[in-house]
Design a protein around this motif. Structure first.
Motif, PDB file in Angstrom:
ATOM      1  N   LEU A  83      -4.222  -2.261   2.538  1.00  0.00           N
ATOM      2  CA  LEU A  83      -3.831  -0.855   2.504  1.00  0.00           C
ATOM      3  C   LEU A  83      -4.543  -0.184   1.336  1.00  0.00           C
ATOM      4  O   LEU A  83      -4.348  -0.565   0.182  1.00  0.00           O
ATOM      5  CB  LEU A  83      -2.305  -0.760   2.350  1.00  0.00           C
ATOM      6  CG  LEU A  83      -1.659   0.615   2.268  1.00  0.00           C
ATOM      7  CD1 LEU A  83      -1.971   1.439   3.521  1.00  0.00           C
ATOM      8  CD2 LEU A  83      -0.143   0.462   2.097  1.00  0.00           C
ATOM      9  N   ILE A  84      -5.386   0.796   1.637  1.00  0.00           N
ATOM     10  CA  ILE A  84      -6.190   1.458   0.611  1.00  0.00           C
ATOM     11  C   ILE A  84      -5.833   2.943   0.571  1.00  0.00           C
ATOM     12  O   ILE A  84      -5.913   3.635   1.588  1.00  0.00           O
ATOM     13  CB  ILE A  84      -7.702   1.318   0.888  1.00  0.00           C
ATOM     14  CG1 ILE A  84      -8.067  -0.140   1.195  1.00  0.00           C
ATOM     15  CG2 ILE A  84      -8.517   1.857  -0.287  1.00  0.00           C
ATOM     16  CD1 ILE A  84      -7.812  -1.103   0.070  1.00  0.00           C
ATOM     17  N   PHE A  85      -5.422   3.427  -0.606  1.00  0.00           N
ATOM     18  CA  PHE A  85      -5.183   4.856  -0.825  1.00  0.00           C
ATOM     19  C   PHE A  85      -6.302   5.386  -1.723  1.00  0.00           C
ATOM     20  O   PHE A  85      -6.511   4.865  -2.829  1.00  0.00           O
ATOM     21  CB  PHE A  85      -3.842   5.094  -1.530  1.00  0.00           C
ATOM     22  CG  PHE A  85      -2.629   4.770  -0.700  1.00  0.00           C
ATOM     23  CD1 PHE A  85      -2.050   5.729   0.132  1.00  0.00           C
ATOM     24  CD2 PHE A  85      -2.046   3.511  -0.762  1.00  0.00           C
ATOM     25  CE1 PHE A  85      -0.929   5.431   0.881  1.00  0.00           C
ATOM     26  CE2 PHE A  85      -0.918   3.208  -0.013  1.00  0.00           C
ATOM     27  CZ  PHE A  85      -0.357   4.171   0.810  1.00  0.00           C
ATOM     28  N   LEU A  86      -6.997   6.424  -1.288  1.00  0.00           N
ATOM     29  CA  LEU A  86      -8.049   7.033  -2.095  1.00  0.00           C
ATOM     30  C   LEU A  86      -7.668   8.463  -2.439  1.00  0.00           C
ATOM     31  O   LEU A  86      -7.335   9.262  -1.554  1.00  0.00           O
ATOM     32  CB  LEU A  86      -9.381   7.030  -1.337  1.00  0.00           C
ATOM     33  CG  LEU A  86      -9.935   5.673  -0.907  1.00  0.00           C
ATOM     34  CD1 LEU A  86     -11.287   5.848  -0.231  1.00  0.00           C
ATOM     35  CD2 LEU A  86     -10.059   4.733  -2.090  1.00  0.00           C
TER      36      LEU A  86
ATOM     37  N   LYS B  66      -5.745 -12.620   2.695  1.00  0.00           N
ATOM     38  CA  LYS B  66      -4.410 -12.088   2.450  1.00  0.00           C
ATOM     39  C   LYS B  66      -4.456 -10.570   2.309  1.00  0.00           C
ATOM     40  O   LYS B  66      -5.495  -9.980   2.018  1.00  0.00           O
ATOM     41  CB  LYS B  66      -3.826 -12.709   1.179  1.00  0.00           C
ATOM     42  CG  LYS B  66      -3.482 -14.189   1.321  1.00  0.00           C
ATOM     43  CD  LYS B  66      -2.820 -14.708   0.058  1.00  0.00           C
ATOM     44  CE  LYS B  66      -2.402 -16.164   0.209  1.00  0.00           C
ATOM     45  NZ  LYS B  66      -1.768 -16.692  -1.019  1.00  0.00           N
ATOM     46  N   PRO B  67      -3.303  -9.914   2.505  1.00  0.00           N
ATOM     47  CA  PRO B  67      -3.256  -8.457   2.359  1.00  0.00           C
ATOM     48  C   PRO B  67      -3.400  -8.034   0.900  1.00  0.00           C
ATOM     49  O   PRO B  67      -3.013  -8.764  -0.015  1.00  0.00           O
ATOM     50  CB  PRO B  67      -1.880  -8.080   2.910  1.00  0.00           C
ATOM     51  CG  PRO B  67      -1.060  -9.324   2.766  1.00  0.00           C
ATOM     52  CD  PRO B  67      -2.002 -10.474   2.944  1.00  0.00           C
ATOM     53  N   VAL B  68      -3.956  -6.852   0.695  1.00  0.00           N
ATOM     54  CA  VAL B  68      -4.156  -6.283  -0.637  1.00  0.00           C
ATOM     55  C   VAL B  68      -3.841  -4.792  -0.554  1.00  0.00           C
ATOM     56  O   VAL B  68      -4.176  -4.141   0.440  1.00  0.00           O
ATOM     57  CB  VAL B  68      -5.615  -6.461  -1.129  1.00  0.00           C
ATOM     58  CG1 VAL B  68      -5.795  -5.850  -2.517  1.00  0.00           C
ATOM     59  CG2 VAL B  68      -6.017  -7.920  -1.130  1.00  0.00           C
ATOM     60  N   THR B  69      -3.207  -4.256  -1.579  1.00  0.00           N
ATOM     61  CA  THR B  69      -2.971  -2.810  -1.655  1.00  0.00           C
ATOM     62  C   THR B  69      -3.724  -2.258  -2.849  1.00  0.00           C
ATOM     63  O   THR B  69      -3.547  -2.722  -3.975  1.00  0.00           O
ATOM     64  CB  THR B  69      -1.467  -2.482  -1.777  1.00  0.00           C
ATOM     65  OG1 THR B  69      -0.774  -2.969  -0.624  1.00  0.00           O
ATOM     66  CG2 THR B  69      -1.252  -0.972  -1.888  1.00  0.00           C
ATOM     67  N   VAL B  70      -4.576  -1.265  -2.601  1.00  0.00           N
ATOM     68  CA  VAL B  70      -5.385  -0.641  -3.650  1.00  0.00           C
ATOM     69  C   VAL B  70      -5.101   0.857  -3.665  1.00  0.00           C
ATOM     70  O   VAL B  70      -5.058   1.493  -2.609  1.00  0.00           O
ATOM     71  CB  VAL B  70      -6.894  -0.887  -3.420  1.00  0.00           C
ATOM     72  CG1 VAL B  70      -7.726  -0.101  -4.431  1.00  0.00           C
ATOM     73  CG2 VAL B  70      -7.216  -2.369  -3.498  1.00  0.00           C
ATOM     74  N   ILE B  71      -4.907   1.408  -4.853  1.00  0.00           N
ATOM     75  CA  ILE B  71      -4.736   2.856  -5.017  1.00  0.00           C
ATOM     76  C   ILE B  71      -5.745   3.306  -6.060  1.00  0.00           C
ATOM     77  O   ILE B  71      -5.619   2.975  -7.238  1.00  0.00           O
ATOM     78  CB  ILE B  71      -3.302   3.217  -5.457  1.00  0.00           C
ATOM     79  CG1 ILE B  71      -2.283   2.663  -4.460  1.00  0.00           C
ATOM     80  CG2 ILE B  71      -3.148   4.731  -5.594  1.00  0.00           C
ATOM     81  CD1 ILE B  71      -0.840   2.874  -4.857  1.00  0.00           C
ATOM     82  N   GLY B  72      -6.780   4.008  -5.614  1.00  0.00           N
ATOM     83  CA  GLY B  72      -7.836   4.371  -6.546  1.00  0.00           C
ATOM     84  C   GLY B  72      -8.614   5.591  -6.098  1.00  0.00           C
ATOM     85  O   GLY B  72      -8.109   6.432  -5.348  1.00  0.00           O
TER      86      GLY B  72
ATOM     87  N   GLU C 120      -3.422   7.108 -10.424  1.00  0.00           N
ATOM     88  CA  GLU C 120      -2.448   6.410 -11.268  1.00  0.00           C
ATOM     89  C   GLU C 120      -1.048   6.978 -11.061  1.00  0.00           C
ATOM     90  O   GLU C 120      -0.056   6.237 -11.089  1.00  0.00           O
ATOM     91  CB  GLU C 120      -2.863   6.528 -12.740  1.00  0.00           C
ATOM     92  CG  GLU C 120      -4.088   5.695 -13.099  1.00  0.00           C
ATOM     93  CD  GLU C 120      -3.907   4.219 -12.761  1.00  0.00           C
ATOM     94  OE1 GLU C 120      -2.868   3.638 -13.139  1.00  0.00           O
ATOM     95  OE2 GLU C 120      -4.787   3.650 -12.087  1.00  0.00           O
ATOM     96  N   GLY C 121      -0.967   8.296 -10.829  1.00  0.00           N
ATOM     97  CA  GLY C 121       0.336   8.901 -10.547  1.00  0.00           C
ATOM     98  C   GLY C 121       0.934   8.360  -9.262  1.00  0.00           C
ATOM     99  O   GLY C 121       2.138   8.096  -9.191  1.00  0.00           O
ATOM    100  N   LEU C 122       0.088   8.170  -8.241  1.00  0.00           N
ATOM    101  CA  LEU C 122       0.586   7.631  -6.975  1.00  0.00           C
ATOM    102  C   LEU C 122       0.982   6.168  -7.124  1.00  0.00           C
ATOM    103  O   LEU C 122       1.980   5.726  -6.531  1.00  0.00           O
ATOM    104  CB  LEU C 122      -0.483   7.780  -5.891  1.00  0.00           C
ATOM    105  CG  LEU C 122      -0.061   7.338  -4.481  1.00  0.00           C
ATOM    106  CD1 LEU C 122       1.125   8.161  -3.993  1.00  0.00           C
ATOM    107  CD2 LEU C 122      -1.227   7.468  -3.497  1.00  0.00           C
TER     108      LEU C 122
END
Length: 290
Positions: A91-94, A133-139, A102-104
């Motif tokens: 799951l990637i949030f851009l 494996k699953p990874v979550t990134v917020i950047g 960083e706020g998210l």
């Protein structure tokens, strides 16, 4: 000068050793064609995460989803995505800026990776990728080429923002990359912004995008007459701005002339019409009007 004329353009990708899957190479080649660049120029941006590539699966193309809503409503939707997919899919949030990202991360919580990634974090991600494996990134935009599998989720918030564009040639937009990854790699693409861009409205009409719209909040129109007001900003107007300082405001000043008020910067005295008392404006360099 010594190397002038000896440098040759890189024209293709060596598929045998690049570390890209066939689906990823298709995305790279489509981007190169779209931007009029060489595949190597595009691949340069993707090389940060070639990592471990699993077997290619035939992608099932899904409709991109566009969340048309103000930030608080989009945040609710992103929380739902986090609850549904965190620990189950990549799951990637851009977001446009590091501060917003960083706020998210703070809002969503959980084990996530972001732009403050250190060596240990990079190793941890590499290991998760190696173990499939699953990874979550917020950047921010630099994560746009992070390896994703079919059905993994890529979220691009504010895709029309200036920051949603690579700062090196061929200056690719996150939206274009996301659309091609959805097409070639079977990634579920989710976009979010206050409004759908005019250029993308046809996609809604054609139903090639699924648009989820939040109910718009009705905001009253305030008209303030500054006639005979001694200050540059009428007091009711200043109060309204103070009350709505956390919201977006559109101020339309119905006035003629290129200098709406003539005043003395030393004493702040406003030049007024002796007949009506209204502040004077410079209609031209030689004419004052009220």
């Amino acid at each position: 000068v010594a190397i002038k004329g000896r440098i040759k353009e890189i024209e293709s990708i060596d598929r045998s050793g690049a570390g890209f899957s066939t689906n990823q190479v298709a995305t790279i080649e489509d981007l190169a064609s779209w931007y009029g660049a060489s595949p190597a120029e595009v691949a340069y941006h993707a090389l940060a995460w070639p990592s471990v590539i699993g077997a290619d699966a035939k992608p099932i193309v899904k409709k991109p989803i566009f969340i048309q809503a103000p930030w608080p409503e989009r945040l609710k939707f992103y929380r739902q995505l986090m609850a549904k997919y965190h620990g189950k899919r990549r799951l990637i949030f851009l977001l446009p800026t590091v501060t917003q990202a960083e706020g998210l991360r703070t809002e969503l919580g959980g084990e996530t990776f972001g732009d403050d990634l250190k060596v240990a974090g990079k190793r941890s991600i590499d290991q998760k990728l190696a173990d499939n494996k699953p990874v979550t990134v917020i950047g921010v935009q630099k994560w746009i080429f992070f390896p994703l599998r079919p059905n993994d989720v890529l979220v691009i918030d504010s895709p029309e923002a200036i920051a949603a564009k690579s700062q090196r040639r061929p200056f690719m937009r996150s939206l274009r990359i996301g659309l091609l990854r959805a097409k070639n790699e079977g990634v579920q693409l989710i976009l979010g912004d206050n409004l759908l861009a005019v250029a993308d409205y046809q996609r809604k009409l054609d139903k090639t995008w699924r648009v989820i719209s939040a109910a718009l909040k009705t905001i009253p129109l305030t008209i303030i007459n500054r006639h005979r007001s001694p200050s540059l900003l009428a007091e009711p107007f200043a109060e309204k701005l103070t009350e709505a300082e956390k919201e977006k405001n559109l101020v339309f000043v119905a006035a003629k002339g290129f200098a709406n008020v003539l005043y003395c910067p030393a004493c702040a005295d406003v030049c007024r019409c002796p007949n009506c008392g209204r502040a004077t404006q410079l209609k031209s360099e030689q004419e004052l009007v009220c």
